[in-house]
Write a protein that holds these residues in place. Sequence first.
Motif, mmCIF file in Angstrom:
data_model
loop_
_atom_site.group_PDB
_atom_site.id
_atom_site.type_symbol
_atom_site.label_atom_id
_atom_site.label_comp_id
_atom_site.label_asym_id
_atom_site.label_seq_id
_atom_site.Cartn_x
_atom_site.Cartn_y
_atom_site.Cartn_z
ATOM 1 N N GLY A 182 0.805 -1.220 0.000
ATOM 2 C CA GLY A 182 0.000 0.000 0.000
ATOM 3 C C GLY A 182 0.831 1.260 0.000
ATOM 4 N N TRP A 183 0.195 2.342 -0.364
ATOM 5 C CA TRP A 183 0.889 3.614 -0.590
ATOM 6 C C TRP A 183 1.148 4.396 0.689
ATOM 7 N N SER A 184 0.528 4.069 1.772
ATOM 8 C CA SER A 184 0.676 4.809 3.041
ATOM 9 C C SER A 184 0.655 6.312 2.796
ATOM 10 N N ASN A 196 -10.345 2.461 -13.517
ATOM 11 C CA ASN A 196 -9.058 3.186 -13.527
ATOM 12 C C ASN A 196 -8.863 3.992 -12.255
ATOM 13 N N GLN A 197 -7.789 4.789 -12.237
ATOM 14 C CA GLN A 197 -7.465 5.559 -11.029
ATOM 15 C C GLN A 197 -8.408 6.757 -10.906
ATOM 16 N N PRO A 198 -8.828 7.063 -9.686
ATOM 17 C CA PRO A 198 -9.757 8.185 -9.482
ATOM 18 C C PRO A 198 -9.055 9.535 -9.590
ATOM 19 N N THR A 229 -4.623 -7.630 -12.464
ATOM 20 C CA THR A 229 -5.360 -7.422 -13.713
ATOM 21 C C THR A 229 -6.619 -6.585 -13.485
ATOM 22 N N GLY A 230 -6.575 -5.717 -12.472
ATOM 23 C CA GLY A 230 -7.802 -5.028 -12.040
ATOM 24 C C GLY A 230 -8.379 -3.998 -12.981
ATOM 25 N N GLN A 231 -7.640 -3.596 -14.014
ATOM 26 C CA GLN A 231 -8.110 -2.470 -14.822
ATOM 27 C C GLN A 231 -9.348 -2.794 -15.651
HETATM 28 N N1 MGD Z 1 -9.712 -2.443 -10.084
HETATM 29 C C1 MGD Z 1 -8.533 -1.853 -9.889
HETATM 30 N N2 MGD Z 1 -7.888 -2.019 -8.713
HETATM 31 C C2 MGD Z 1 -6.699 -1.414 -8.508
HETATM 32 C C3 MGD Z 1 -6.105 -0.604 -9.492
HETATM 33 C C4 MGD Z 1 -6.800 -0.462 -10.730
HETATM 34 O O1 MGD Z 1 -6.320 0.199 -11.665
HETATM 35 N N3 MGD Z 1 -8.015 -1.070 -10.879
HETATM 36 N N4 MGD Z 1 -4.912 0.006 -9.252
HETATM 37 C C5 MGD Z 1 -4.020 -0.654 -8.320
HETATM 38 C C6 MGD Z 1 -2.869 0.176 -7.963
HETATM 39 S S1 MGD Z 1 -1.917 0.764 -9.260
HETATM 40 C C7 MGD Z 1 -2.486 0.400 -6.683
HETATM 41 S S2 MGD Z 1 -0.964 1.169 -6.402
HETATM 42 C C8 MGD Z 1 -3.307 -0.058 -5.552
HETATM 43 C C9 MGD Z 1 -3.331 0.945 -4.384
HETATM 44 O O2 MGD Z 1 -3.782 0.327 -3.239
HETATM 45 P P1 MGD Z 1 -3.418 0.902 -1.793
HETATM 46 O O3 MGD Z 1 -2.068 1.531 -1.804
HETATM 47 O O4 MGD Z 1 -3.662 -0.170 -0.804
HETATM 48 O O5 MGD Z 1 -4.516 2.048 -1.625
HETATM 49 P P2 MGD Z 1 -4.557 3.282 -0.629
HETATM 50 O O6 MGD Z 1 -5.972 3.736 -0.598
HETATM 51 O O7 MGD Z 1 -3.517 4.276 -1.020
HETATM 52 O O8 MGD Z 1 -4.201 2.629 0.764
HETATM 53 C C10 MGD Z 1 -3.381 3.223 1.689
HETATM 54 C C11 MGD Z 1 -3.998 3.047 3.076
HETATM 55 O O9 MGD Z 1 -3.028 3.483 4.027
HETATM 56 C C12 MGD Z 1 -3.670 4.328 4.976
HETATM 57 N N5 MGD Z 1 -2.637 5.207 5.525
HETATM 58 C C13 MGD Z 1 -2.244 6.425 5.102
HETATM 59 N N6 MGD Z 1 -1.242 6.880 5.860
HETATM 60 C C14 MGD Z 1 -0.987 5.936 6.791
HETATM 61 C C15 MGD Z 1 -0.051 5.829 7.853
HETATM 62 O O10 MGD Z 1 0.759 6.697 8.107
HETATM 63 N N7 MGD Z 1 -0.071 4.668 8.580
HETATM 64 C C16 MGD Z 1 -0.958 3.659 8.339
HETATM 65 N N8 MGD Z 1 -0.911 2.568 9.102
HETATM 66 N N9 MGD Z 1 -1.873 3.760 7.351
HETATM 67 C C17 MGD Z 1 -1.872 4.868 6.589
HETATM 68 C C18 MGD Z 1 -4.768 5.009 4.207
HETATM 69 O O11 MGD Z 1 -5.771 5.506 5.078
HETATM 70 C C19 MGD Z 1 -5.244 3.884 3.278
HETATM 71 O O12 MGD Z 1 -6.259 3.125 3.880
HETATM 72 O O13 MGD Z 1 -4.648 -0.295 -5.984
HETATM 73 C C20 MGD Z 1 -4.687 -1.219 -7.075
HETATM 74 N N10 MGD Z 1 -6.072 -1.611 -7.323
#
Ligand code: MGD
Length: 780
Positions: free
Chosen positions: A116-118, A630-632, A741-743
């Motif tokens: 996750g992106w944190s 896609n991405q929001p 493959t989520g796109q």
């Molecule tokens: N259908 C579909 N699904 C996709 C995609 C798509 O194109 N289509 N794209 C994908 C891609 S490219 C990605 S990168 C992923 C992203 O997926 P994630 O990176 O999991 O998504 P985020 O919502 O950024 O999740 C980050 C979480 O960390 C929490 N957070 C923020 N700061 C902190 C902190 O300091 N500490 C802690 N413990 N938590 C924190 C946020 O509240 C959030 O809940 O999704 C993927 N999913």
Amino acid sequence: MTKQPNDNAKKSHSSHWGAFSGQWVDGKLVITPHPIDPDPNPIIQNFPEALRHKARIAKPMVRRGWLENGPGPDDRRGRDAFVEMEWDEVLDLLAGELKRVKDAYSAKAIYGGSYGWSSAGRFHHAQSQIHRFLNVALGGYVRSVNSYSAGASTVLIPHILGNYEDMTRRNIGWDEIVEHTDIILAFGGMNTKNSRVAGGGISKHTEHRDMIALSKRGGELVLISPLKSDLPDEVNQDWVAARPGTDVALMLGIAHTAVMDGTHDRAFLASHTHGWNTFEDYLMGRSDGQPKDAAWAAAITGLTADAILKLARRLPGKRALFVVAHSLQRAKHGEQPVWMASVLSAMFGQSGLPGGGFGYALGAIANYGRHQNAVPIAGLPQGKNGVSEFIPVARVSDMLLNPGAPFEYNGAHMTYPDIKLVYWAGGNPFHHHQDLNRLRKAFAQVDTLVVHDLAWTASARHADFVLPCTMSLEREDIGSSQTDPMMVAMHQMAEPFGDARDDYAIFTGLSERLGAADAFTEGRTPREWLKHLYQPTYDGLKAKGIDAPDFDAFWAAGEVMLPQLPLDGGTLRAFREDPEGTPLPTTSGKIEITSDTIASFGYDDCPGHPVWLTPEDVVDAANPLQLVANQPASRLHSQLDFGGHSSAEKRRGREVARMHPIDADARGIKDGDIIRLFNQRGACLASVVVTEDVMAGVVQLPTGAYYDPEDPNEEKPLCVHGNPNVLTRDTGTSRLAQGCTGQLTVVNVEKFTGNLPPIQAYDPPVPVIWPRPPKLEAAE
Ligand SMILES: Nc1nc2c(c(=O)[nH]1)N[C@H]1C(S)=C(S)[C@@H](COP(=O)(O)OP(=O)(O)OC[C@H]3O[C@@H](n4cnc5c(=O)[nH]c(N)nc54)[C@H](O)[C@@H]3O)O[C@H]1N2
Ligand SMILES: Nc1nc2c(c(=O)[nH]1)N[C@H]1C(S)=C(S)[C@@H](COP(=O)(O)OP(=O)(O)OC[C@H]3O[C@@H](n4cnc5c(=O)[nH]c(N)nc54)[C@H](O)[C@@H]3O)O[C@H]1N2
Ligand SMILES: [Mo]
């Protein structure tokens, strides 16, 4: 530490959406983008409302069923009650559980991939914190490799070109594009809503400016995408709406045309590439009887053969750049468009030229196409992981549902580990993973699920331990990225919400209980860590003879500018200039049009050269529309979905889907209606915008609305908010990369006519009393 949130000083901060300042004015936090940013991201305006939103987690909570029955598989996850706890109590309980799992099964039973992106920030970066903790206090964890972003290309590119970072970060630069490029074929576009986001934060968002400069110089930008909005309007005169998932066919049609016309660069193919002849046999139909000509490609892509011929004939003699967005490879057989774009770039002799060749993911994130810093920036050291087992990141449900089962990955035969405890900090699997109803089953399998988050994500709601963490605004950090010249002092501007603690403090508390406090903290407070992490940058600046501010001066100033390296085209340019002297780090030392290594794996879903493969999901009577998930634009993934900007972009509280008038009319759907999107895996509601900017046959619904099941007791509950991952398929790109493959998938859509269910995703669970008060027990 500045502790008064209302001291009215303007404070510097940074986020994945850029650098900004915050100031309390009349009890309201006012966020202002950094003045050097020419194109600030409005997503930073999610902060003020998010800071004290009801969706924030105020207190540690433990799931009632876990307390009653102890650890173990439980399908009540996600529909159970929670019990509030004080920090000491919950940390004792969790430390005991971590020790139990480690003693009974070893650290191999702990999944700490925690993708996750944190938040931005070098020290509080949750991924670094959790991995350091698991390594130092428990001896390691089963990790994940690669990303949801670039799952297929991260594995493929080293086979065909070389180091992934080098090929994506040093090969193509915006400055050179503005100066040299004649034509860009942008597969998946270069949408500035995407490039205003970056890991770590970029202080100047320049992609929009650079595209306009290129266009003004006469450079042509051709958008190949189902959505017209994937290039800025000002430079978007050439929208090619090929069916999603068919780019490889279009690229093959272009390649075939070039060979027929004799416009391909035979000398370059001979000197710089490996395996052209095998590929050419396929392209011309000599090996399979099917020439991949424009007419063939037209039938697959939905374009006319004439349009494909014309597109191919615009390229010869020009400095041409082939851009492939991440999105194309986040789909079944996602390796193929990436590979085929690299082949096109070599066929036209463009690989390695300034502003020419293959620009993977350029414009998908602000980190690409920029200068690298000339001084180091430090990250939190993560220690050594004593466990060697790993999974490709998007195979998480497969792993949890099939312990011990075999799978293939990049030439290896592997088995899924047997996981008892899953620990997540800084990611939201109920945002990022596909087929959420399957993910719920997967999470029901484990003994214990731990989540740290700042808000009640669906992942937190499915956890056994929910530990509230701070937002970056509530702590101090250093904001920096390897591709940005500004290092930002991230000042604290608010007190932690409720009882929230920094991830560092939570892991310190657990480390103390596991006898690893000194190893985890090294005796440093957070402020001392910041000074420690600043040191390598300071030393690097000094070594260059730059009058660098010491930490205190940097902190007081709020920022420091770092020197950057010139663009040099990386190893690909060096290879272009001297193929014998500086070979690429591939098997042949050349650009691999055919990879003997990949061919030797014997994968039918990723053979030895790029091929057109029919996708797993094709439209039919049951699912007549292609879904682009896609991405929001209004947020980063699910982050701060409840913030002011993200909420304002919704309609009737729902995420906005877009569809073409032809598809809407056929279903009696009007702009502003609520629609139900459904397929065999699940269903969700969304509001709808009817627009010709989406090609017919496609419905687009971005990711990121918090998963909001109407009735979590059902096996496939309706998500009333618009999370497309209830619909997507949980399958790997291929046996090579096993990427996300989520796109893309296929769905049906109908007008929703029932009573509109309320949004409950942000309502915190009401804690229950446990154990039951003695009075009640006595009465039984
Ligand atoms: N259908 C579909 N699904 C996709 C995609 C798509 O194109 N289509 N794209 C994908 C891609 S490219 C990605 S990168 C992923 C992203 O997926 P994630 O990176 O999991 O998504 P985020 O919502 O950024 O999740 C980050 C979480 O960390 C929490 N957070 C923020 N700061 C902190 C902190 O300091 N500490 C802690 N413990 N938590 C924190 C946020 O509240 C959030 O809940 O999704 C993927 N999913
Ligand atoms: N605002 C915002 N920006 C972000 C993010 C975010 O969540 N919000 N996430 C960031 C992250 S982690 C990443 S990895 C990148 C993701 O970068 P990408 O994956 O490239 O971004 P997407 O917006 O998912 O997709 C880009 C476009 O590709 C088009 N597309 C989809 N399928 C196809 C296809 O088969 N062929 C063609 N030609 N086009 C197709 C869609 O119309 C879509 O709008 O974005 C980053 N930027
Ligand atoms: Mo991503």
